[in-house]
Motif scaffolding. Sequence first.
Motif, short mmCIF file in Angstrom:
data_model
loop_
_atom_site.label_atom_id
_atom_site.label_comp_id
_atom_site.label_asym_id
_atom_site.label_seq_id
_atom_site.Cartn_x
_atom_site.Cartn_y
_atom_site.Cartn_z
N VAL A 43 0.84 -1.29 -0.24
CA VAL A 43 -0.07 0.12 0.12
C VAL A 43 0.89 1.28 -0.07
CG1 VAL A 43 -1.67 1.31 1.26
CG2 VAL A 43 -1.96 -0.98 1.00
N LYS B 240 -5.27 5.05 6.44
CA LYS B 240 -5.83 4.29 5.61
C LYS B 240 -5.55 2.95 5.83
CE LYS B 240 -5.37 3.50 0.68
NZ LYS B 240 -4.83 3.90 -0.44
N LEU B 241 -4.19 2.79 6.42
CA LEU B 241 -3.77 1.37 6.84
C LEU B 241 -4.54 0.73 8.00
CD1 LEU B 241 0.06 1.74 6.20
CD2 LEU B 241 -1.36 0.16 4.73
N LYS B 242 -4.66 1.70 8.86
CA LYS B 242 -5.57 1.39 10.23
C LYS B 242 -6.79 1.01 9.80
CE LYS B 242 -2.94 4.10 13.36
NZ LYS B 242 -2.63 5.26 14.20
N LEU B 243 -7.47 1.50 8.76
CA LEU B 243 -8.95 1.15 8.57
C LEU B 243 -9.01 -0.10 7.76
CD1 LEU B 243 -10.08 4.55 7.10
CD2 LEU B 243 -10.99 3.49 9.25
N LYS B 244 -7.87 -0.63 7.36
CA LYS B 244 -7.52 -1.89 6.56
C LYS B 244 -7.07 -2.85 7.75
CE LYS B 244 -6.70 -0.16 1.93
NZ LYS B 244 -7.65 -1.09 1.10
N HIS C 224 -4.57 -2.73 9.63
CA HIS C 224 -2.74 -2.74 9.77
C HIS C 224 -2.27 -1.57 10.50
CE1 HIS C 224 -2.62 -6.01 6.84
NE2 HIS C 224 -3.36 -5.20 6.20
#
Length: 348
Positions: free
Chosen positions: A62, A80-84, A86
């Motif tokens: 990503v 964005k990564l936390k929402l996914k 990660h």
Amino acid sequence: MIRSQAVGMLQAGSSQKFVSFKLGVNIRTVQRWWRLFKNDLTLENKGGRGRKSSISKVAKIVITKSIGEKRQSVRGLSKKLKLKGHSVSQSTVYRYLTKEKGVKSYKCQRQPLITEKNMAARLKFCKERVNWTANDWKNILFTDESPFELNHPPNRKNDCVWARNTLDVEPVQMVKFPKKIQVWGMMSHRALSELHFIPVGQTVSAEYYVSEIMGKTLMSTMNRKRERGTVVERKMLKNMSRAIFQQDGAPAHTANMTQNWLRSNLKSFWAKGTWPANSPDLSPIENIWSILKDDLDSIGEIKDIKMLENRLKTAWSNISPEVLDKLMDGMPKRIHKCIELSGGYIGK
């Protein structure tokens, strides 16, 4: 490398205690380095040491895909990564991009919107003058108007404060609707006109442009007799019969009233449609405006319009003939760059 330096000092006869003090390293570390050296072992760290990466393969993909894309802040990528699913901190994203991928953060440059029609006109203009030398360009009198704000925003690239945290940095107070003044100026490779200050609230109509700017400021400049003096006193060209007047396509410039006045009063000028629209990057006078704005950045608060006008006059008259000449020397390069980009924006 500090380890090699420590070993070198020990070989030269320094004590371990002295080396520890001199290099600011714990004495046990110095002793370990010396043992390694005496046993012909490497002083380098063994592979696999150090903090392990906390970024998953998916997160790395990503982050890597974000390179070259707009609006990709480390804060946004972390969110964005936390929402996914990660959990990757902003500092980790930053570290991965800079250390692992070797990229830096840059701000997108702002530039005029250039349509295909604009590009075609720019390309035509440049191709018609592709063989012009710097000396040919030194016959052109470049003109322009530019706004200046009383409480203008600082240049964010230059206005830096080194501090331990953001709380130690005093904020810059910004006025929501700052007062502005508009100025007109003209440059050649050796001189400048006087700055013309357009009154606050005055619309630059064809009538105002012809009567106040062309009829007074321009003609006063064109009629100078002095070969020497400051840049705002000397003749624009040594041989004024070779001068060619340039202006952009602003409505007041292309109006019939203005074009007729130019035909009657100037020996040579570029008529309506000659200078391509949306082409400030092709004109060296834009660099002069940048010099004035940098000068405003370098001083303290300017309290009123009169003070702003005086500061602009001083900065304008302090521009050296060498700077003007160098800008004109660069014109062939601008033309060739525009052709290379098929009429695209060349930057400042």
